[in-house]
Write an enzyme that holds these catalytic residues in place. Structure first.
Site, PDB file in Angstrom:
ATOM      1  N   LYS A   1       5.192   5.258   7.273  1.00  0.00           N
ATOM      2  CA  LYS A   1       4.984   4.104   8.155  1.00  0.00           C
ATOM      3  C   LYS A   1       5.768   2.905   7.642  1.00  0.00           C
ATOM      4  O   LYS A   1       5.413   2.306   6.632  1.00  0.00           O
ATOM      5  CB  LYS A   1       3.504   3.710   8.252  1.00  0.00           C
ATOM      6  CG  LYS A   1       3.319   2.702   9.382  1.00  0.00           C
ATOM      7  CD  LYS A   1       2.006   1.949   9.332  1.00  0.00           C
ATOM      8  CE  LYS A   1       2.080   0.677   8.553  1.00  0.00           C
ATOM      9  NZ  LYS A   1       3.007  -0.344   9.105  1.00  0.00           N
TER      10      LYS A   1
ATOM     11  N   CYS B   1       9.402  -8.179  -4.853  1.00  0.00           N
ATOM     12  CA  CYS B   1       8.154  -8.111  -5.624  1.00  0.00           C
ATOM     13  C   CYS B   1       8.399  -8.432  -7.094  1.00  0.00           C
ATOM     14  O   CYS B   1       7.530  -8.961  -7.764  1.00  0.00           O
ATOM     15  CB  CYS B   1       7.482  -6.760  -5.446  1.00  0.00           C
ATOM     16  SG  CYS B   1       8.625  -5.401  -5.600  1.00  0.00           S
TER      17      CYS B   1
ATOM     18  N   GLU C   1       1.557 -15.279  -5.841  1.00  0.00           N
ATOM     19  CA  GLU C   1       2.852 -14.777  -5.383  1.00  0.00           C
ATOM     20  C   GLU C   1       3.223 -15.465  -4.065  1.00  0.00           C
ATOM     21  O   GLU C   1       2.508 -15.361  -3.080  1.00  0.00           O
ATOM     22  CB  GLU C   1       2.778 -13.262  -5.186  1.00  0.00           C
ATOM     23  CG  GLU C   1       4.122 -12.666  -4.853  1.00  0.00           C
ATOM     24  CD  GLU C   1       4.086 -11.164  -4.665  1.00  0.00           C
ATOM     25  OE1 GLU C   1       3.154 -10.664  -4.014  1.00  0.00           O
ATOM     26  OE2 GLU C   1       5.006 -10.495  -5.172  1.00  0.00           O
TER      27      GLU C   1
ATOM     28  N   GLU D   1       2.387   0.141  -5.655  1.00  0.00           N
ATOM     29  CA  GLU D   1       3.343  -0.795  -6.253  1.00  0.00           C
ATOM     30  C   GLU D   1       3.109  -2.122  -5.548  1.00  0.00           C
ATOM     31  O   GLU D   1       3.398  -2.260  -4.364  1.00  0.00           O
ATOM     32  CB  GLU D   1       4.773  -0.272  -6.064  1.00  0.00           C
ATOM     33  CG  GLU D   1       5.764  -0.915  -7.005  1.00  0.00           C
ATOM     34  CD  GLU D   1       6.548  -2.022  -6.363  1.00  0.00           C
ATOM     35  OE1 GLU D   1       6.076  -3.188  -6.440  1.00  0.00           O
ATOM     36  OE2 GLU D   1       7.596  -1.740  -5.790  1.00  0.00           O
TER      37      GLU D   1
HETATM   38  P1  ADP Z   1       2.377  -8.392   4.024  1.00  0.00           P
HETATM   39  O1  ADP Z   1       1.016  -8.983   4.286  1.00  0.00           O
HETATM   40  O2  ADP Z   1       3.211  -9.211   3.134  1.00  0.00           O
HETATM   41  O3  ADP Z   1       3.089  -7.944   5.258  1.00  0.00           O
HETATM   42  P2  ADP Z   1       1.110  -5.908   3.361  1.00  0.00           P
HETATM   43  O4  ADP Z   1       0.773  -5.400   2.016  1.00  0.00           O
HETATM   44  O5  ADP Z   1      -0.016  -6.297   4.230  1.00  0.00           O
HETATM   45  O6  ADP Z   1       2.120  -7.081   3.149  1.00  0.00           O
HETATM   46  O7  ADP Z   1       1.994  -4.849   4.144  1.00  0.00           O
HETATM   47  C1  ADP Z   1       2.723  -3.822   3.564  1.00  0.00           C
HETATM   48  C2  ADP Z   1       2.557  -2.564   4.405  1.00  0.00           C
HETATM   49  O8  ADP Z   1       1.183  -2.220   4.441  1.00  0.00           O
HETATM   50  C3  ADP Z   1       2.985  -2.702   5.863  1.00  0.00           C
HETATM   51  O9  ADP Z   1       3.566  -1.484   6.292  1.00  0.00           O
HETATM   52  C4  ADP Z   1       1.661  -2.953   6.566  1.00  0.00           C
HETATM   53  O10 ADP Z   1       1.677  -2.574   7.920  1.00  0.00           O
HETATM   54  C5  ADP Z   1       0.740  -2.057   5.778  1.00  0.00           C
HETATM   55  N1  ADP Z   1      -0.683  -2.421   5.832  1.00  0.00           N
HETATM   56  C6  ADP Z   1      -1.232  -3.652   5.955  1.00  0.00           C
HETATM   57  N2  ADP Z   1      -2.577  -3.592   5.976  1.00  0.00           N
HETATM   58  C7  ADP Z   1      -2.908  -2.271   5.850  1.00  0.00           C
HETATM   59  C8  ADP Z   1      -4.149  -1.548   5.805  1.00  0.00           C
HETATM   60  N3  ADP Z   1      -5.325  -2.163   5.888  1.00  0.00           N
HETATM   61  N4  ADP Z   1      -4.099  -0.213   5.674  1.00  0.00           N
HETATM   62  C9  ADP Z   1      -2.910   0.423   5.563  1.00  0.00           C
HETATM   63  N5  ADP Z   1      -1.724  -0.185   5.619  1.00  0.00           N
HETATM   64  C10 ADP Z   1      -1.704  -1.520   5.755  1.00  0.00           C
END
Ligand code: ADP
Ligand code: MG
Length: 491
Positions: free
Chosen positions: A185, A294, A394, A260
């Site tokens: 994804k 990161c 961050e 990570e």
């Molecule tokens: P940001 O908030 O900086 O976009 P995230 O860590 O939320 O960083 O996003 C990184 C990835 O994790 C993206 O692909 C996002 O769609 C996905 N993501 C965000 N929330 C969830 C969740 N609750 N479960 C699984 N994947 C998630």
């Protein structure tokens, strides 16, 4: 490399890639992916729901248990991975174009760094495919004991938007080398290159269902992958809060997890360092990819004796950084990835000002093009205290927090005073000091007299709340295999 223009490349609405077919989502729901340089939509992609994720998991399970993938020799798997690497180079111009359009990173970075590195990662793991092996063990008694190193199964891989294609390769390449099947994804902000990767995998001969690509948002598509009982492992890169959420959800089905996460990496400049390279490395460490890295060197520690001179040089050079159209080869800082990131970064800049840090340069949005892009000027704060929010949280943007220090003990203690532990850098000509700091800094990567170098062969990952598990290098093979012990009675 050929320069592509938007006219030359036709960007189709994205489909989901499930079981080797490009399909519409069950609900038909779509969302826009945005060009961060203009704030305008590029195209639509599908929002995969639980139902779509379930179809992807079924396809991946079937491909894992029954498909040609399982019967294929490890060497042939390696050849397919090598071919993916070659095709990434063949389509490098298109991939670089898509990456810059969707994420706002400069075309220099996409075409010279991200895309070649992505090809490298596939080529590197192609070589590992037939070198993953078990061992024979001299056990007590009249037994023959050996181990099999087997794939984990169906792997869910969730990636962020800062290095969309290269972080996909960090996950997909070792997973496939080890014989797993994948549901990938991409981040909702940057889905386009991952979709192109699906086409490349097809062209390279990856069997149907071995890699499935579902686009969508985190709480919907991402969460559906993490919840699904048919997924054996989750590999995630992103923020620590989402990492915590993923671990909580994955605990219900006891999936294997590797994370990570973020960083607030210290970049330490000693008075005995070579100053000009340290200035260049510091700027690169914080402003590369607009600070959306990161492992960005977002906490700069400068030793007292050289502080004023160093900051003067740093600010002068930062002011020469061109903020602008990411397709302009002279641009050093493109737009932040999204409006949400723009708001977050501007909010942190306000916090820094209110915390009474001294703003040396930047500190505001930059007006570029149609005025609707998410550009922020390279920003440097000085006289920062380690307790301030801008020294601890961050920001994930082009914002540097500078602290001064007196001696080595003080800087080790302060550098480690963070919840994170992803990376660190040290600038010094003193070899003893360099090795001592490499040992004392609590971080998964330590750079000495350089910043931000990566290689497919060298492990990367976090200490403390920056996560666990190591990607790249041979260590990533541990994430995507499990060990079986086999006993044979010889009596
Ligand atoms: P940001 O908030 O900086 O976009 P995230 O860590 O939320 O960083 O996003 C990184 C990835 O994790 C993206 O692909 C996002 O769609 C996905 N993501 C965000 N929330 C969830 C969740 N609750 N479960 C699984 N994947 C998630
Ligand atoms: Mg986008």
């Amino acid at each position: 490399m050929e320069t592509l223009t938007k006219e030359k490349i036709q960007i189709k609405p994205g489909k989901l890639f499930i079981g080797g077919k490009w399909v519409d989502s069950v609900s038909g729901k779509t969302f826009d992916t945005i060009n961060p340089a203009t704030g305008e939509p590029i195209t639509q992609v599908y929002e995969a729901s639980e139902k779509d994720v379930d179809l992807a998991v079924q396809a991946a399970r079937k491909a894992f248990e029954e498909g040609p993938w399982k019967k294929m020799s490890a060497s042939d798997r390696g050849k397919i991975l090598w071919k993916i690497g070659d095709l990434i180079l063949k389509y490098a111009a298109e991939l670089s174009y898509l990456e810059t359009l969707d994420s706002g990173k400069t075309i220099f970075e996409s075409s010279k760094i991200d895309i070649p590195h992505t090809a490298d990662v596939f080529h590197y793991y192609a070589g590992w495919a037939d070198k993953i092996q078990g061992e024979t063990i001299p056990v007590k008694g009249n037994f023959f004991n050996y181990t099999l190193r087997e794939p984990v199964g169906v792997v869910g891989q969730i990636i962020p938007w800062n290095f969309p294609l290269s972080l996909a390769s960090w996950k997909v390449a070792p997973a496939l080398a080890c014989g797993n099947t994948v549901i990938l994804k991409p981040a909702e902000q940057t889905p386009l290159t991952a979709l192109k990767l699906g086409e490349i995998c097809q062209e390279a001969g990856v069997p149907d269902g071995v890699i499935n690509i579902v686009t969508g948002h985190g709480p919907t598509t991402g969460a559906a992958i993490v919840k699904h009982p048919g997924v054996d492992k989750i590999a995630f890169t992103g923020s620590y809060l989402t990492g915590q959420e993923i671990m909580r959800t994955a605990s219900n089905t006891l999936k294997k997890v590797s994370l990570e996460l973020g960083g607030k990496s210290p970049n330490i400049v000693f008075a005995d360092s070579d100053i000009d390279p340290a200035v260049r490395g510091t700027l690169n460490g914080i402003f590369y990819n607009k600070g959306e890295v990161c492992s960005a060197g977002s906490r700069l520690f400068v030793q007292e004796e050289i502080h004023d001179l160093f900051m003067e040089k740093l600010v002068e050079k930062a002011n020469g950084y061109k903020v602008g159209d990411p397709f302009d080869p002279k641009t050093r800082v493109g737009p932040l990835v999204s409006e949400e990131q723009l708001k977050k970064v501007l909010r942190y800049i306000e916090i820094g000002k209110n915390e009474k840090a001294k703003l040396l340069t930047g500190g505001e949005r930059a007006n570029v093009g149609n005025g609707k892009g998410y550009f922020v000027k390279p920003t440097i704060f000085d006289e920062v205290d380690n307790q301030m929010k801008i020294a601890q949280e961050e920001i994930f943007g082009p914002v540097l927090a500078t602290l001064r220090f007196k001696d080595i003990d003080e800087v080790i203690q302060k550098a480690n005073q963070t919840i994170y532990g992803l990376a660190a850098a040290v600038w010094t000509k003193d070899i003893k000091k360099a090795h001592l700091l490499a040992k004392e800094l609590k971080a998964g990567t330590v750079w000495i007299n350089t910043y931000g170098v990566f290689d497919a062969a060298s492990p990367f990952g976090g200490y403390k709340m920056s996560g666990f598990g190591r990607e790249l290098g041979m260590h990533a093979l541990e994430l995507y295999t499990q060990v079986k012990s086999v006993w044979i009675d010889l009596s």
